[in-house]
Design an enzyme around this catalytic site. Structure first.
Site, short mmCIF file in Angstrom:
data_model
loop_
_atom_site.label_atom_id
_atom_site.label_comp_id
_atom_site.label_asym_id
_atom_site.label_seq_id
_atom_site.Cartn_x
_atom_site.Cartn_y
_atom_site.Cartn_z
CG HIS A 379 -2.09 -1.12 1.62
ND1 HIS A 379 -2.90 -1.13 0.70
CD2 HIS A 379 -1.72 -2.18 1.97
CE1 HIS A 379 -3.65 -2.08 0.69
NE2 HIS A 379 -2.96 -3.04 1.37
CE LYS A 570 -6.41 13.97 -0.08
NZ LYS A 570 -6.67 12.35 -0.63
NE ARG A 571 -2.85 10.48 9.51
CZ ARG A 571 -2.51 9.48 10.62
NH1 ARG A 571 -3.37 9.15 11.30
NH2 ARG A 571 -1.76 9.96 11.39
CE LYS A 576 -2.17 10.99 2.71
NZ LYS A 576 -3.29 9.77 1.59
CB THR A 678 -10.25 4.66 -1.40
OG1 THR A 678 -9.19 5.14 0.39
CG2 THR A 678 -9.41 3.54 -1.60
CE LYS A 682 -14.09 6.47 0.93
NZ LYS A 682 -12.93 6.15 2.02
C1 26V Z 1 2.32 1.59 7.82
C2 26V Z 1 2.35 1.88 9.04
C3 26V Z 1 4.13 1.43 9.09
C4 26V Z 1 4.90 1.33 11.30
C5 26V Z 1 3.07 1.22 11.45
C6 26V Z 1 2.12 2.06 11.89
C7 26V Z 1 1.90 1.97 10.47
C8 26V Z 1 0.36 2.14 9.87
C9 26V Z 1 -0.50 2.53 8.85
C10 26V Z 1 0.68 2.19 7.76
C11 26V Z 1 0.33 2.51 6.24
C12 26V Z 1 0.83 3.09 5.79
C13 26V Z 1 0.27 2.76 3.71
C14 26V Z 1 -0.77 3.08 4.16
O1 26V Z 1 -1.85 3.33 4.24
N1 26V Z 1 -1.54 3.16 2.12
C15 26V Z 1 -2.66 4.17 1.59
O2 26V Z 1 -3.60 2.54 1.03
C16 26V Z 1 -4.50 3.03 0.64
C17 26V Z 1 -5.28 1.80 0.35
O3 26V Z 1 -4.90 0.89 -0.12
C18 26V Z 1 -4.06 3.83 -0.35
O4 26V Z 1 -5.50 4.29 -0.63
C19 26V Z 1 -3.58 5.02 -0.07
O5 26V Z 1 -3.03 5.69 -1.82
C20 26V Z 1 -2.22 5.25 0.82
O6 26V Z 1 -1.52 6.00 1.09
#
Ligand code: 26V
Length: 835
Positions: A379, A570-571, A576, A678, A682
């Protein structure tokens, strides 16, 4: 690997009247509300209080419990059907499920909405108010967690025998408040009241063994090496209602506790602290969701959380497999396990360990089964978000897993050396172990090597993953790499969130779109239909007015529903580029200051999103937006024409309120950095027009609708890469007067008179340190696109035409399509209808 329509949703149940539906759900003649209806009984018997004195929260609980009663027979039957039919099942492992609220969504998916609305009216219950009592289940950070929730909805709607596995965090994503422009965080104690949607199953608890114990020292969680311990995972199940209520799958969330509650001997002899230590430490494992979605450096607790999810879930699913299958060799014919990012990648060594040490299989067979059962979704390409865990953590906590990982790696590198002799650079890149002073395990490499499929979440992202991020691994295993463009559930994001628009669409093309979103295509001719355009505009206006009212009652803020609602939610992340949006608004503000008589359509710019608590620059960006908002509000020259609103506490429920009311969707990441997005989908479904860069799934959305119906701007991903060598933000500062004036507005402390120097770090990022995310490179073309957009808005008919064409082209972005592709290309699972 395209797959359209092989699995399709059965025709919906005919919308029978409430009594018939209840009967179909197995509730016999029991009424829902009324003197001896489900609701009234819960109200009385769950509370044992004078009915008139029961507060709103308890009324919500009684309501949710009665809806749960309605679905309970069907939920049981779903489980029984799977046991009987013994189909291949999907297990979706995710550290995050950003569910939001469950009640309204469950009512809609059970087709009970007209019935519930009618009964509530009869009983004079304010349904909206009741539903607002439910806290969001904020068990996720953002897109990845919300995607998991949309996928659950689609898997149940497509009648797939599927289950979600996650953690039951006692505290979800923190609550955000804004004080003096700055973000503050508060704990999200969402389980303070009993949650009617969860069912604890202590009898199905799972035990797991670690080579260390844990203790809480000065509030922080520490592993104590050399003292093996046992943890207990208690499952809490939540129903996942497929649309039509035919299939009700399960989301199983694990809560951690110590295996033996505490040493009573120690306790009686007075050493309370020591006696309770293990229990406390174990319980803190699932206490809180990590709120940083870009780095996990040094977070040992996170490492244990990930293992805990994997160990509990695999033990559980293997137990279920063994109940109906005698032969281990059938594992991969009965089980598909999807890893949502690398967070559950320890499933690779854990499944191997089970097959080797518990099933006593030989390596080759265990390895083959493991790879066939597992698949991995990536992701993010951000290097800082790619998980790498110190090797010595495995050594102290999971030595057997380390042994297995090193054996996987030895075989991998042998194989790679055979195929690419002498290419040690390549060997270094494919290795699961990153060498160095502190050796690390690369979880993405582990997930790719230990599974049969690796996918990205939009075409451009899958391509970049394959050709840049893990290029050498993709060259070793080209057949494993594929794309699955994300999608969102149209039930929550259109049918539930935007009743007026949903009604207008159904009026035009019927309601099949709810389970077959491609049918929205039939709306295309309606773009030329004046009365449908009017219906679209009315629906949009209603959503905007409702949002304005909601905002006024919940926060006191007044906004103009006749202004353009321009939204960026968004975050908060540098990539972003909320900062780019703020610069755009600063330019517009400067234009009005310079030319106070400028005629323009009033605009309201909405921002919302949380910054990771330790991400200082992201927090400063929030402060900037708020200070800009304050300055604009205080300037009589622009009042009524320009307004910024930073909405605190962005969450699923806020998105449900805001997205339907939006005219403009900002999707403006530096090209190549947003894996998919995503919310972009929406907004599109809800008839907002997108102003955006060529990144993530926005590219495919523009392709689907035609670029002429989008406002695309900025560098492409290729251009971002190729200009890195010579890009110089100062050039833009020196040669673009509007860029310079916007930056000077910020750097001059015009926005921070009482706090001089506050925004100095922004100058560092944007100029001194080279503007890594290339804000200044894209500002001018953003403003061009913005001008085109406002010109179009001045032509309401043309705007409505484009918005309708966008809705009509959004069918591909249903998570039903995405899940269909996973089911066919990756999982090889088929629907298992519940009779
Ligand atoms: C990464 C980490 C790193 C370690 C600590 C905790 C933590 C928690 C979450 C993440 C995930 C980051 C990746 C993410 O959220 N990607 C998003 O995924 C969406 C669904 O596929 C996508 O639409 C977004 O573009 C993408 O940024």
């Amino acid at each position: 690997m395209s797959t359209k329509g092989i699995i399709s949703v059965d025709e919906q149940w005919t919308k029978a009247d409430g009594a018939k539906l209840l009967k179909q759900y197995g509730c016999g003649p029991i009424p829902f509300m009324g003197a001896d209806g489900l609701y009234d009984r819960h109200l009385l018997f769950d509370n044992i209080k004078d009915l008139a004195a029961i507060p709103g929260r308890e009324r919500y609980e009684a309501f949710a419990r009665s809806v749960r009663d309605v679905l309970s027979q069907r939920w049981l039957l779903t489980g029984k059907t799977y046991e009987r039919e013994n189909p291949k099942r999907v297990y979706y492992l995710s550290m995050e499920f950003l569910l939001g609220r469950s009640s309204a969504s469950n009512v809609i998916n059970l087709l009970l909405d007209p019935f519930v609305a009618q009964t509530a009216k009869q009983k004079d219950i304010d349904l909206l108010c009741l539903l607002e009592q439910e806290p969001d289940a904020g068990l996720g950070n953002g897109g990845l967690g919300r995607l998991a929730a949309c996928f659950l909805d689609s898997m149940a709607t497509l009648q797939l025998p599927a289950m979600g596995y996650g953690l039951r965090y006692e505290f979800g994503i923190f609550k955000q408040s804004i004080e003096d422009g700055w973000q503050h965080e508060q704990g999200d104690n969402w389980l303070r009241h009993p949650d009617p949607w969860e069912v604890a199953r202590p009898d199905e608890a799972v035990e797991l063994k670690l080579n260390c114990s844990f203790e809480l020292q000065g509030g922080s969680f520490r592993a104590v090496p050399g003292r093996p311990s046992t943890l207990l995972g208690i499952p809490y199940d939540r129903p996942v209602v497929g649309y039509g209520g035919k299939t009700i799958n399960t989301l199983r969330l694990w809560a951690a506790t110590a295996s033996n509650s505490f040493d009573f001997q120690e306790f009686s002899s007075g050493d309370f602290a020591s006696a309770l230590a293990d229990t406390l430490a174990a319980g803190s494992l699932t206490r809180v969701l990590y709120p940083d979605d870009s780095t996990s450096k040094g977070q040992g607790l996170r490492f244990v959380q990930e293992y805990f999810l994997v160990a509990c879930s695999l033990a559980d699913l293997v137990r279920r497999f063994r109940k109906t299958n005698a032969d281990w060799s059938e594992l991969a014919d009965k089980v598909a396990i999807q890893l949502n990012d690398t967070h559950p990648a320890m499933a690779v060594p854990e499944l191997l360990r089970i097959l080797l040490d518990e099933a006593h299989l030989e390596w080759d067979q265990a390895w083959d089964l493991t790879r066939k059962a597992l698949a991995y979704t990536n992701h993010t390409l951000l290097p800082e978000a790619l998980e790498k865990w110190p090797l010595y953590w495995f050594e102290t906590m999971l030595p057997r897993h380390l042994e297995i990982i090193l054996e996987i790696n030895r075989r991998l590198l042998d194989d790679a050396r055979d195929r690419f002799p002498g290419d040690e650079k390549r060997i270094e890149r494919v290795s699961i172990v990153e060498e160095g002073a502190a050796r690390k395990i690369r979880m993405a490499n582990l997930a790719i090597v230990g599974s049969h499929a690796t996918n990205g979440v939009a075409a451009i992202h899958s391509e970049l993953l394959r050709t840049t991020t893990v290029k050498e691994l993709a060259e070793l295993f080209p057949e494993r790499f594929n794309n699955k463009t994300n999608g969102v559930t149209p039930r929550r994001w259109l049918l539930l969130a935007n009743p007026a628009l949903a009604h207008a669409i159904t009026g035009a093309i019927g309601n099949v779109w709810v389970t077959d979103l491609d049918k929205l295509n039939n709306l295309k001719p309606f773009a030329e239909n004046a009365s449908f355009r009017a219906a679209f505009r009315d629906a949009k206006h209603e959503a905007k007015s409702q949002f304005a009212n909601w905002l006024k009652t919940t926060s006191g803020q007044v906004i103009d529903p006749n202004s353009i609602f321009d939204v960026h939610v968004k975050r908060i992340h540098e990539y972003k580029r909320q900062l780019l949006n703020a610069l755009r608004v600063a330019v517009l503000y400067n234009r009005l200051r310079e030319n106070p008589d400028l005629q323009m359509i009033p605009r309201t710019f909405f921002f919302a999103g949380k910054a990771a608590p330790a991400y200082r620059l992201a927090k400063l960006i929030i402060k900037l937006i708020n200070n800009l908002a304050g300055t604009i509000d205080g300037d009589p020259v622009v009042r009524g024409r320009l307004k910024i609103v930073f909405l605190p506490e962005y969450c699923v429920s806020l998105a449900e309120h805001l997205i339907p009311a939006s005219d403009v969707s900002n999707q403006i990441s530096t090209a190549g950095y947003e894996a998919s997005g995503t919310s972009n989908m929406k907004f599109m479904m809800n008839g907002a027009l997108t102003i955006g860069t060529r990144d993530g799934a926005t590219i495919e959305m523009a392709e689907a609708a035609g670029e002429e119906n989008f406002f695309m701007f900025g560098l492409t991903a290729d251009q971002v890469v190729s200009s890195r060598g010579w890009y110089n933000p100062y050039w833009h500062y020196e040669n673009e007067p509007e860029t310079r004036a916007a930056l000077d507005l910020i750097f001059s402390d015009y926005l921070s008179r009482n706090e001089p120097g506050t925004f100095a770090p922004l100058r560092d990022t944007l100029l001194t340190h080279g503007d890594f995310y290339m804000h200044l490179a894209d500002l001018k073309s953003y403003l061009d696109a913005d001008r085109r957009l406002v010109e179009l808005y001045a032509q309401p008919d043309d705007w409505a035409r484009k918005a309708i064409l966008n809705i009509a082209s959004s069918g591909r972005f249903s998570s039903d399509r995405t899940i269909n592709e996973y089911a066919i290309d990756i999982w090889n699972v088929k629907p298992c209808p519940v009779p």
